[in-house]
Design a protein around this motif. Structure first.
Motif, PDB file in Angstrom:
ATOM      1  N   ASP A 207      35.659 125.475  22.556  1.00 41.90           N
ATOM      2  CA  ASP A 207      35.999 124.083  22.316  1.00 41.90           C
ATOM      3  C   ASP A 207      36.635 123.484  23.567  1.00 41.90           C
ATOM      4  OD1 ASP A 207      35.105 124.437  19.782  1.00 41.90           O
ATOM      5  OD2 ASP A 207      37.065 124.348  18.805  1.00 41.90           O
ATOM      6  N   ALA A 208      36.301 122.229  23.844  1.00 38.65           N
ATOM      7  CA  ALA A 208      36.847 121.544  25.011  1.00 38.65           C
ATOM      8  C   ALA A 208      37.177 120.105  24.630  1.00 38.65           C
ATOM      9  CB  ALA A 208      35.849 121.565  26.169  1.00 38.65           C
ATOM     10  N   VAL A 225      35.547 117.098  30.418  1.00 46.01           N
ATOM     11  CA  VAL A 225      36.274 117.888  29.433  1.00 46.01           C
ATOM     12  C   VAL A 225      37.442 118.583  30.111  1.00 46.01           C
ATOM     13  CG1 VAL A 225      34.283 118.200  27.930  1.00 46.01           C
ATOM     14  CG2 VAL A 225      34.706 119.838  29.770  1.00 46.01           C
ATOM     15  N   ARG A 226      38.417 118.965  29.323  1.00 41.87           N
ATOM     16  CA  ARG A 226      39.650 119.507  29.883  1.00 41.87           C
ATOM     17  C   ARG A 226      39.431 120.920  30.388  1.00 41.87           C
ATOM     18  NH1 ARG A 226      43.914 118.052  26.122  1.00 41.87           N
ATOM     19  NH2 ARG A 226      43.936 116.088  27.257  1.00 41.87           N
ATOM     20  N   LEU A 227      38.631 121.002  31.462  1.00 46.25           N
ATOM     21  CA  LEU A 227      38.449 122.304  32.152  1.00 46.25           C
ATOM     22  C   LEU A 227      38.968 122.254  33.610  1.00 46.25           C
ATOM     23  CD1 LEU A 227      34.905 123.150  30.765  1.00 46.25           C
ATOM     24  CD2 LEU A 227      37.019 124.315  30.208  1.00 46.25           C
ATOM     25  N   THR A 277      30.879 127.119  32.268  1.00 46.43           N
ATOM     26  CA  THR A 277      31.986 126.314  32.773  1.00 46.43           C
ATOM     27  C   THR A 277      32.329 126.636  34.223  1.00 46.43           C
ATOM     28  OG1 THR A 277      33.569 127.937  31.918  1.00 46.43           O
ATOM     29  CG2 THR A 277      32.981 126.103  30.475  1.00 46.43           C
ATOM     30  N   VAL A 282      28.800 122.279  32.903  1.00 46.35           N
ATOM     31  CA  VAL A 282      29.262 122.406  31.525  1.00 46.35           C
ATOM     32  C   VAL A 282      28.166 121.893  30.607  1.00 46.35           C
ATOM     33  CG1 VAL A 282      30.995 121.684  29.833  1.00 46.35           C
ATOM     34  CG2 VAL A 282      31.655 122.073  32.219  1.00 46.35           C
TER      35      VAL A 282
END
Length: 290
Positions: A207-208, A225-227, A277, A282
């Protein structure tokens, strides 16, 4: 038990746990739904606590046959025929239903009724358990089977086995029917919120949280996304279901690779393919249900 209930989840693992203390269930591709049979009706809750009763009214009608005050946990699933005429689960169909209006959901239900695949029972006051969650899985499983024996389709129990070889056979042979993988649960474990189970999936995801996008809020092209990295370009279908959940914020932001995007608020969470990722690549597979 107070509405809404916090649900148990599964953590990704690379292989199923071994030993006699585990049960293995098939993981069907649908929308996580808690089914509350109240004194005078039925309520359906999403994974994140939303009331989704109006979107799954066909399941609500079927659930009237459950004993009052029973609470089940499971998946709302759509089975459609593939090109060979065989039934398989369709996440796209379930997603379409879950993101539609109540009126549209009724129209979709008439064409493709849903199935509720139950994998746990959280309460059964008539059997002496107003809160069944502290009891071990093995007890909950037996009571679940007893309750559903008098109900029948479209509310059905998930396949479960304590035979690891049988579980692996399911994993290897049922992917074509829409089975995503296998969820393993300790036989003596209570039902608890959080990632207390283990899952193996054919194409595992993580999940992101969505923190921004490129393109416009009405037609996003890619997601930040929060990567933090930009996703690959979204399909038209993904773009259309993500767009209503994007709340544009002022200004510009940048990924670690220096790519610009429009920052976004809101509560959108997407699934991305595990292993995609790295190197700012992504792959978004779906919008996580709410």
């Amino acid at each position: 038990m107070e509405w809404p209930v916090d649900v148990a989840l599964a953590r990704p693992v690379t292989q199923l746990p071994t030993g006699p203390s585990w049960a293995c269930e098939i993981k069907v591709d649908g929308h996580r739904t808690v089914l509350w049979r109240t004194e005078d009706g039925v309520r359906l809750q999403s994974r994140n606590g939303r009331d989704v009763t109006a979107l799954w009214m066909d399941l609500s009608v079927a659930a009237i046959s459950l004993p009052p005050n029973v609470i089940l946990d499971g998946e709302a699933v759509m089975y459609l025929a593939d090109t060979d005429g065989n039934a398989r689960t369709s996440f796209a169909a379930a997603q379409s239903r879950a993101l539609s209006s109540p009126r549209r959901a009724r129209e979709l239900a008439e064409r493709h009724p849903a199935t509720y695949v139950a994998f746990d029972i959280l309460a059964h006051p008539a059997a002496g358990f107003p809160d069944f969650r502290p009891r071990p899985y093995v007890e909950r499983r037996q009571v679940l089977l007893d309750v559903l024996a008098d109900v029948g389709p479209p509310i059905v129990p998930v396949w479960s086995t304590t035979d690891l070889e049988e579980a692996l056979l399911w994993f290897e042979t049922l992917e074509g029917t829409g089975v995503e993988g296998i969820v393993a649960k300790p036989l003596r474990s209570a039902y608890k919120a959080g990632r207390v189970w283990a899952k193996v999936r054919h194409a595992d995801t993580v999940d992101a949280t969505v923190v921004g996008f490129t393109g416009t809020a009405r037609h996003p092209k890619a997601l930040a996304v929060r990567l933090v990295a930009l996703s690959q370009r979204l399909t038209t279908a993904l773009s259309s279901v993500v767009a209503p959940r994007l709340v544009p914020l002022a200004g510009r932001a940048f990924t670690k690779a220096g790519e610009s995007y429009t920052p976004a608020g809101g509560d959108a969470v997407v699934e991305v393919m595990a292993g995609t990722t790295r190197h700012a690549v992504v792959t978004v597979t779906r919008l996580r249900s709410t």
